[in-house]
Scaffold this motif. Structure first.
Motif, short mmCIF file in Angstrom:
data_model
loop_
_atom_site.label_atom_id
_atom_site.label_comp_id
_atom_site.label_asym_id
_atom_site.label_seq_id
_atom_site.Cartn_x
_atom_site.Cartn_y
_atom_site.Cartn_z
N GLU A 97 0.91 -1.31 -0.16
CA GLU A 97 0.00 0.02 -0.11
C GLU A 97 0.96 1.32 -0.09
OE1 GLU A 97 -2.41 -0.39 3.16
OE2 GLU A 97 -3.95 -1.62 2.45
N PRO A 98 0.45 2.21 -0.62
CA PRO A 98 -0.93 2.64 -1.41
C PRO A 98 -0.96 1.98 -2.75
CG PRO A 98 0.43 4.39 -1.50
CD PRO A 98 1.32 3.42 -0.71
N GLN A 99 0.21 1.54 -3.09
CA GLN A 99 0.44 0.65 -4.63
C GLN A 99 -0.82 -0.32 -4.61
OE1 GLN A 99 4.66 1.64 -6.11
NE2 GLN A 99 3.88 -0.32 -6.50
N ARG A 100 -1.57 -0.65 -5.62
CA ARG A 100 -2.27 -1.79 -5.71
C ARG A 100 -1.86 -2.73 -6.72
NH1 ARG A 100 -8.46 0.28 -6.56
NH2 ARG A 100 -8.68 -1.66 -5.88
N GLU A 101 -1.03 -2.30 -7.37
CA GLU A 101 -0.24 -3.56 -8.47
C GLU A 101 0.98 -3.79 -7.68
OE1 GLU A 101 0.88 -3.85 -13.00
OE2 GLU A 101 -0.57 -2.32 -12.46
N PHE A 102 1.13 -5.12 -7.79
CA PHE A 102 2.67 -5.43 -7.19
C PHE A 102 3.62 -5.35 -8.47
CE2 PHE A 102 6.08 -8.63 -7.09
CZ PHE A 102 6.28 -8.59 -6.01
N THR A 103 4.67 -4.93 -7.69
CA THR A 103 5.90 -4.82 -8.35
C THR A 103 7.18 -4.93 -7.40
OG1 THR A 103 6.55 -2.47 -7.80
CG2 THR A 103 5.11 -2.67 -9.86
N ALA A 104 8.22 -5.60 -7.94
CA ALA A 104 9.20 -5.90 -7.06
C ALA A 104 9.86 -4.77 -6.40
CB ALA A 104 10.43 -6.76 -8.09
N ASP A 105 9.97 -3.90 -7.16
CA ASP A 105 10.69 -2.54 -6.42
C ASP A 105 9.99 -2.28 -5.44
OD1 ASP A 105 12.80 -2.72 -8.52
OD2 ASP A 105 11.78 -1.26 -9.81
N ARG A 106 8.50 -2.10 -5.49
CA ARG A 106 7.89 -1.67 -4.37
C ARG A 106 7.98 -2.62 -3.18
NH1 ARG A 106 6.17 1.92 -0.76
NH2 ARG A 106 4.27 1.64 0.08
N ASP A 137 -3.92 -13.29 -5.47
CA ASP A 137 -4.71 -12.55 -4.97
C ASP A 137 -4.58 -11.10 -5.55
OD1 ASP A 137 -6.27 -12.05 -2.53
OD2 ASP A 137 -4.73 -10.56 -1.65
N LEU A 138 -3.34 -10.80 -5.87
CA LEU A 138 -3.20 -9.67 -6.39
C LEU A 138 -3.13 -9.60 -7.95
CD1 LEU A 138 0.04 -8.21 -4.28
CD2 LEU A 138 -2.44 -7.54 -4.20
N GLY A 139 -3.67 -10.78 -8.63
CA GLY A 139 -3.63 -10.70 -10.25
C GLY A 139 -2.32 -10.46 -10.74
N ALA A 140 -1.17 -10.68 -10.05
CA ALA A 140 0.24 -10.77 -10.55
C ALA A 140 0.39 -11.70 -11.62
CB ALA A 140 1.15 -10.60 -9.79
N ASP A 141 1.23 -11.43 -12.79
CA ASP A 141 1.65 -12.72 -13.47
C ASP A 141 2.63 -13.37 -13.13
OD1 ASP A 141 4.16 -11.61 -15.00
OD2 ASP A 141 2.72 -10.01 -15.02
N LEU A 142 3.07 -14.80 -13.37
CA LEU A 142 3.89 -15.37 -12.63
C LEU A 142 5.58 -14.99 -13.35
CD1 LEU A 142 2.57 -19.23 -13.45
CD2 LEU A 142 2.61 -17.95 -11.32
N ASP A 143 5.39 -14.41 -14.53
CA ASP A 143 6.76 -14.06 -14.88
C ASP A 143 7.21 -12.91 -13.95
OD1 ASP A 143 7.05 -15.56 -16.69
OD2 ASP A 143 6.17 -13.90 -18.54
N THR A 144 6.46 -11.84 -13.32
CA THR A 144 6.77 -10.71 -12.59
C THR A 144 7.10 -11.47 -11.27
OG1 THR A 144 5.30 -9.27 -13.47
CG2 THR A 144 5.89 -8.75 -11.26
N MET A 145 6.45 -12.60 -10.69
CA MET A 145 6.77 -13.21 -9.62
C MET A 145 8.16 -13.88 -9.60
SD MET A 145 6.93 -16.52 -8.19
CE MET A 145 5.90 -17.54 -9.06
N MET A 146 8.40 -14.66 -10.74
CA MET A 146 9.72 -15.25 -11.03
C MET A 146 10.76 -14.44 -11.07
SD MET A 146 8.29 -18.24 -13.42
CE MET A 146 9.68 -19.17 -13.78
N ASP A 147 10.59 -13.31 -11.84
CA ASP A 147 11.75 -12.04 -11.74
C ASP A 147 11.91 -11.78 -10.42
OD1 ASP A 147 13.40 -10.27 -13.36
OD2 ASP A 147 12.09 -8.77 -12.12
N ARG A 148 10.85 -11.44 -9.47
CA ARG A 148 11.31 -11.25 -8.20
C ARG A 148 12.06 -11.95 -7.31
NH1 ARG A 148 11.33 -12.50 -2.60
NH2 ARG A 148 11.16 -10.64 -1.55
N GLU A 149 11.83 -13.25 -7.68
CA GLU A 149 12.43 -14.26 -6.85
C GLU A 149 13.95 -14.40 -7.17
OE1 GLU A 149 9.98 -16.86 -4.25
OE2 GLU A 149 10.93 -14.92 -4.04
N GLN A 150 14.11 -14.38 -8.56
CA GLN A 150 15.41 -14.42 -8.85
C GLN A 150 16.45 -13.39 -8.98
OE1 GLN A 150 14.01 -15.38 -12.92
NE2 GLN A 150 14.07 -17.59 -12.61
N ARG A 151 15.63 -12.08 -8.46
CA ARG A 151 16.54 -10.86 -8.23
C ARG A 151 16.68 -10.32 -6.76
NH1 ARG A 151 15.72 -6.50 -10.79
NH2 ARG A 151 13.73 -6.88 -11.57
N ALA A 152 16.20 -11.08 -5.84
CA ALA A 152 16.07 -10.68 -4.63
C ALA A 152 17.50 -10.69 -3.99
CB ALA A 152 14.86 -11.42 -3.98
N GLY A 153 18.45 -11.32 -4.13
CA GLY A 153 19.62 -11.53 -3.44
C GLY A 153 20.12 -10.52 -2.36
#
Length: 291
Positions: A97-106, A137-153
């Motif tokens: 919050e207050p963003q409604r759309e998931f982004t890795a940066d947020r 739940d947030l209607g995010a796509d799998l590519d966005t989620m996978m990108d977050r996981e791979q670049r979270a180090g």
């Protein structure tokens, strides 16, 4: 799911109790269990270490239902931490919050903020249990989620923050689950009390708990490496065992005496397990204390 097959090619497999500050772990659980025992163990261990704990449970569960998962955890620690703010139940929706759309940066920005706050409040670390049901739940796509996981180090480099990413195996395609397992440095066993034995070359890695309920599997693994053809040194690596019973320790000591001609066997383990093995008659020269 065969635990041996699922974990055999991941070098970071371990039970949840062996997680350390700075770890980033993949956890796959069966639908309907909500990963209750692993989640509870992770939360309790963090509080016992003086860490702040954030729990982002399955979005389809209410806070009360998530809280009920902790009912079997020992002592008043969780209730005290919940009242004081050391244990917080939240959601990905609320985090960004207050963003409604998931982004890795947020998400990263907010985790950094939470990490800074935990430091300022005097906690020894921050750990988060994140159920990946937030993707749907947030209607995010799998590519966005996978990108977050791979670049979270970068979140884990100073060893203050640790995280479990929990995947309900019924809600993600198998190729995604396999990719995400390998994107994480740590891969958690599916249940408390489980034993997985992995062989790499002349080394047998015992991971989890070796006790009465898993002794048959432990014995099979010992015989497998003991009976391996060839000559040279064999290694039994017990460093990722959370528990080693007296009976299983005695089985390991016997391994030292039954290896074939031309074979030597070393046991690599913690000081705690080395003390037990020594009392059961293992030769000090056959034990390497490490980890």
């Amino acid at each position: 799911m065969n635990a041996h097959e699922d974990h055999e090619d991941h070098p970071g497999t371990l039970p949840v109790q062996r997680m350390r500050p700075g770890d980033h772990a993949f956890y796959r659980y069966e639908s309907g269990t909500h990963g209750r025992d692993v989640m509870s163990a992770f939360v309790w261990a963090g509080l016992a270490r003086g860490e702040k704990v954030l729990v982002f449970g399955p979005p389809r569960l209410t806070s009360g239902q998530v809280w009920s998962a902790f009912e079997d955890a020992p002592g008043p620690l969780l209730a005290t931490a919940h009242r004081s703010g050391g244990l917080a139940l939240s959601s990905m929706r609320r985090l960004i919050e207050p963003q409604r759309e998931f982004t890795a940066d947020r998400q990263w920005e907010r985790i950094v903020e939470e990490t800074r706050a935990a430091r300022d409040e005097g906690f020894t670390g921050l750990r988060a249990y994140i159920d990946m049901g937030w993707v749907a739940d947030l209607g995010a796509d799998l590519d966005t989620m996978m990108d977050r996981e791979q670049r979270a180090g970068h979140l884990f480099t100073d060893g203050f923050y640790s995280e479990i990413c929990a995947y309900d195996e019924s809600r993600f395609p198998e190729p995604v689950l396999r990719a995400m397992r390998h994107a994480h440095p740590r891969d958690l066993l599916a249940r408390l009390g489980q034993l997985t034995c992995l062989r790499t070359g002349g080394t047998l890695h015992a991971v989890g708990e070796a006790d009465a309920s898993t002794r048959a599997e432990f014995l099979r693994a010992l015989r497998l490496i003991c009976d391996a053809p060839g000559r040279g040194r064999l290694t039994l690596d017990l460093r990722r065992l959370e528990f080693l019973s007296v009976r299983c320790a005695r089985d390991a000591v016997r391994l030292l005496d039954t290896a074939g001609a031309g074979r030597t066997v070393r046991i690599r383990c913690s000081q705690r397990h080395a003390t037990l093995l020594d009392r059961l008659g293992a030769r000090t020269a056959d034990i390497e204390v490490s980890g």
